[in-house]
Design a protein around this motif. Structure first.
Motif, PDB file in Angstrom:
ATOM      1  N   LEU A 217       4.141   1.928  -4.697  1.00 24.13           N
ATOM      2  CA  LEU A 217       5.178   1.082  -4.110  1.00 24.13           C
ATOM      3  C   LEU A 217       6.479   1.864  -3.998  1.00 24.13           C
ATOM      4  N   VAL A 218       7.075   1.832  -2.826  1.00 23.97           N
ATOM      5  CA  VAL A 218       8.333   2.535  -2.591  1.00 23.97           C
ATOM      6  C   VAL A 218       9.227   1.656  -1.731  1.00 23.97           C
ATOM      7  N   GLN A 219      10.526   1.771  -1.945  1.00 23.10           N
ATOM      8  CA  GLN A 219      11.481   0.983  -1.166  1.00 23.10           C
ATOM      9  C   GLN A 219      11.675   1.576   0.232  1.00 23.10           C
ATOM     10  N   PRO A 220      12.040   0.741   1.190  1.00 22.58           N
ATOM     11  CA  PRO A 220      12.355   1.270   2.534  1.00 22.58           C
ATOM     12  C   PRO A 220      13.418   2.353   2.437  1.00 22.58           C
ATOM     13  N   GLY A 221      13.196   3.428   3.190  1.00 23.75           N
ATOM     14  CA  GLY A 221      14.100   4.563   3.155  1.00 23.75           C
ATOM     15  C   GLY A 221      13.732   5.600   2.111  1.00 23.75           C
ATOM     16  N   GLY A 222      12.787   5.266   1.256  1.00 25.60           N
ATOM     17  CA  GLY A 222      12.396   6.170   0.190  1.00 25.60           C
ATOM     18  C   GLY A 222      11.388   7.215   0.630  1.00 25.60           C
ATOM     19  N   SER A 223      10.960   8.025  -0.337  1.00 33.41           N
ATOM     20  CA  SER A 223      10.026   9.117  -0.070  1.00 33.41           C
ATOM     21  C   SER A 223       8.837   9.039  -1.007  1.00 33.41           C
ATOM     22  N   LEU A 224       7.756   9.647  -0.554  1.00 30.08           N
ATOM     23  CA  LEU A 224       6.530   9.711  -1.341  1.00 30.08           C
ATOM     24  C   LEU A 224       5.762  10.951  -0.897  1.00 30.08           C
TER      25      LEU A 224
ATOM     26  N   SER B 227     -12.104  16.839  14.487  1.00 28.84           N
ATOM     27  CA  SER B 227     -12.198  17.260  15.881  1.00 28.84           C
ATOM     28  C   SER B 227     -13.340  18.258  16.026  1.00 28.84           C
ATOM     29  N   GLY B 228     -13.829  18.394  17.265  1.00 31.01           N
ATOM     30  CA  GLY B 228     -14.953  19.286  17.518  1.00 31.01           C
ATOM     31  C   GLY B 228     -16.280  18.561  17.445  1.00 31.01           C
ATOM     32  N   SER B 229     -17.336  19.313  17.329  1.00 29.38           N
ATOM     33  CA  SER B 229     -18.693  18.760  17.400  1.00 29.38           C
ATOM     34  C   SER B 229     -19.401  18.682  16.068  1.00 29.38           C
ATOM     35  N   TYR B 230     -18.668  18.859  14.979  1.00 30.51           N
ATOM     36  CA  TYR B 230     -19.295  18.843  13.668  1.00 30.51           C
ATOM     37  C   TYR B 230     -18.899  17.580  12.915  1.00 30.51           C
ATOM     38  N   PRO B 231     -19.784  17.109  12.030  1.00 26.29           N
ATOM     39  CA  PRO B 231     -19.465  15.882  11.304  1.00 26.29           C
ATOM     40  C   PRO B 231     -18.298  16.067  10.353  1.00 26.29           C
ATOM     41  N   GLY B 232     -17.396  15.081  10.343  1.00 23.79           N
ATOM     42  CA  GLY B 232     -16.259  15.125   9.444  1.00 23.79           C
ATOM     43  C   GLY B 232     -16.590  14.488   8.110  1.00 23.79           C
ATOM     44  N   PHE B 233     -15.580  14.453   7.229  1.00 18.50           N
ATOM     45  CA  PHE B 233     -15.757  13.864   5.901  1.00 18.50           C
ATOM     46  C   PHE B 233     -14.448  13.244   5.473  1.00 18.50           C
ATOM     47  N   TRP B 234     -14.524  12.065   4.857  1.00 16.40           N
ATOM     48  CA  TRP B 234     -13.332  11.310   4.494  1.00 16.40           C
ATOM     49  C   TRP B 234     -13.230  11.111   2.988  1.00 16.40           C
ATOM     50  N   GLY B 235     -11.986  11.042   2.498  1.00 18.23           N
ATOM     51  CA  GLY B 235     -11.746  10.599   1.147  1.00 18.23           C
ATOM     52  C   GLY B 235     -11.771   9.080   1.084  1.00 18.23           C
ATOM     53  N   GLN B 236     -11.511   8.541  -0.105  1.00 18.41           N
ATOM     54  CA  GLN B 236     -11.568   7.092  -0.308  1.00 18.41           C
ATOM     55  C   GLN B 236     -10.235   6.396  -0.072  1.00 18.41           C
ATOM     56  N   GLY B 237      -9.161   7.160   0.065  1.00 20.23           N
ATOM     57  CA  GLY B 237      -7.874   6.595   0.432  1.00 20.23           C
ATOM     58  C   GLY B 237      -6.973   6.267  -0.740  1.00 20.23           C
ATOM     59  N   THR B 238      -5.670   6.219  -0.442  1.00 19.56           N
ATOM     60  CA  THR B 238      -4.665   5.813  -1.419  1.00 19.56           C
ATOM     61  C   THR B 238      -3.699   4.868  -0.720  1.00 19.56           C
ATOM     62  N   LEU B 239      -3.314   3.801  -1.417  1.00 19.89           N
ATOM     63  CA  LEU B 239      -2.487   2.754  -0.810  1.00 19.89           C
ATOM     64  C   LEU B 239      -1.011   3.063  -0.980  1.00 19.89           C
ATOM     65  N   VAL B 240      -0.296   2.998   0.129  1.00 19.41           N
ATOM     66  CA  VAL B 240       1.151   3.130   0.135  1.00 19.41           C
ATOM     67  C   VAL B 240       1.741   1.787   0.581  1.00 19.41           C
ATOM     68  N   THR B 241       2.623   1.254  -0.236  1.00 16.28           N
ATOM     69  CA  THR B 241       3.285  -0.011   0.091  1.00 16.28           C
ATOM     70  C   THR B 241       4.786   0.222   0.147  1.00 16.28           C
ATOM     71  N   VAL B 242       5.370  -0.075   1.289  1.00 14.50           N
ATOM     72  CA  VAL B 242       6.807   0.087   1.471  1.00 14.50           C
ATOM     73  C   VAL B 242       7.438  -1.300   1.508  1.00 14.50           C
ATOM     74  N   SER B 243       8.159  -1.617   0.455  1.00 11.41           N
ATOM     75  CA  SER B 243       8.721  -2.954   0.344  1.00 11.41           C
ATOM     76  C   SER B 243       9.870  -2.947  -0.646  1.00 11.41           C
ATOM     77  N   SER B 244      10.832  -3.831  -0.423  1.00 13.69           N
ATOM     78  CA  SER B 244      11.957  -3.966  -1.356  1.00 13.69           C
ATOM     79  C   SER B 244      11.659  -5.070  -2.372  1.00 13.69           C
TER      80      SER B 244
ATOM     81  N   LEU C 297      10.750   6.208   4.668  1.00 10.77           N
ATOM     82  CA  LEU C 297       9.635   5.275   4.827  1.00 10.77           C
ATOM     83  C   LEU C 297      10.102   3.905   5.300  1.00 10.77           C
ATOM     84  N   ARG C 298       9.249   3.289   6.111  1.00  5.50           N
ATOM     85  CA  ARG C 298       9.526   1.980   6.697  1.00  5.50           C
ATOM     86  C   ARG C 298       8.411   1.010   6.296  1.00  5.50           C
ATOM     87  N   ALA C 299       8.701  -0.271   6.437  1.00  3.88           N
ATOM     88  CA  ALA C 299       7.693  -1.282   6.105  1.00  3.88           C
ATOM     89  C   ALA C 299       6.404  -1.048   6.895  1.00  3.88           C
TER      90      ALA C 299
END
Lengths: 118, 107
Positions: free
Chosen positions: A11-18, A101-118, A86-88
């Motif tokens: 969680l980060v406030q609007p205008g903040g950094s992460l 990109s390209g013709s080869y299969p990609g791979f993804w991570g599971q993700g991390t949540l970013v919440t921008v809110s005051s 950062l913005r809402a």
């Protein structure tokens, strides 16, 4: 086993950094282009940023250009996303992904949540 | 920019049905097209890459076809675990773009 593990969200406030990190294992990071992709709650997938395998070429979506910076440290097998002014509307799950990109299969991570809110 | 348009946006079907989802690119992308399945709270799961190549471990009931600007994802004999949201993604450009998604629901 190939793995991408994102961290640094929170969680980060609007205008903040992460700074998001993505730790790669099971493969040689320096051989691959990498991306950040995000998904706002209840919305579709949105590409955020791209970096070439050497790090010399970087691209950004218009929505984050000038505020976000992608980087990598191949020696540490890590990918980063510095997010400033950062913005809402930046609230989302952020995924790092290998080689979408390209013709080869990609791979993804599971993700991390970013919440921008005051 | 490469705009990707999926249709339909949502689809209701029954177990055992055959369904087709289409994806149209705003300009030719050859066969640089991926298909993903996503379930709530999970990362996208790659089903098809290079328009028609089945990703390892993906059931044979999934198939992809097309080239240029028009592509299809076909699921034969729908299973309960197939009800999810599906996305196409062009991989022609390093500035990748996604379709808006197709939500596949149980009828």
């Amino acid at each position: 086993e190939v793995q991408l593990v994102e961290s640094g969200g929170g969680l980060v406030q609007p205008g903040g950094s992460l700074r998001l990190s993505c730790a790669a294992s099971g493969f040689t990071l320096s051989s691959y282009e990498m991306n950040w992709v995000r998904q706002a709650p209840g919305k579709g997938l949105e590409w955020v940023s791209y970096i070439s395998s050497s790090g010399t070429i970087k691209k950004y979506a218009d929505s984050v250009e000038g505020r976000f910076t992608i980087s990598r440290d191949n020696a540490k097998n890590s990918l980063y996303l510095q997010m400033n002014s950062l913005r809402a509307e930046d609230t989302a799950v952020y995924y790092c992904a290998r080689g979408l990109s390209g013709s080869y299969p990609g791979f993804w991570g599971q993700g991390t949540l970013v919440t921008v809110s005051s | 920019d490469f705009q990707m348009t999926q249709s339909p946006s949502s689809l209701s079907a029954s177990v055992g049905d055959r369904v087709t989802i289409t994806c149209r690119a705003s300009q030719s992308i050859s066969t640089y097209l991926n298909w993903y399945q996503q379930k709530p709270g999970k990362a996208p799961n790659l089903l098809i890459y290079a328009a028609s190549s089945l990703q390892s471990g993906v059931p044979l009931r999934f198939s992809g076809s097309g080239s240029g600007t028009d592509f299809t994802l076909t699921i034969t004999s729908l299973q309960p675990e197939d009800f999810a949201t599906y996305y196409c993604q062009q991989s022609y450009s390093t500035s990748i773009t996604f379709g808006q998604g197709t939500r596949l629901e149980i009828k």
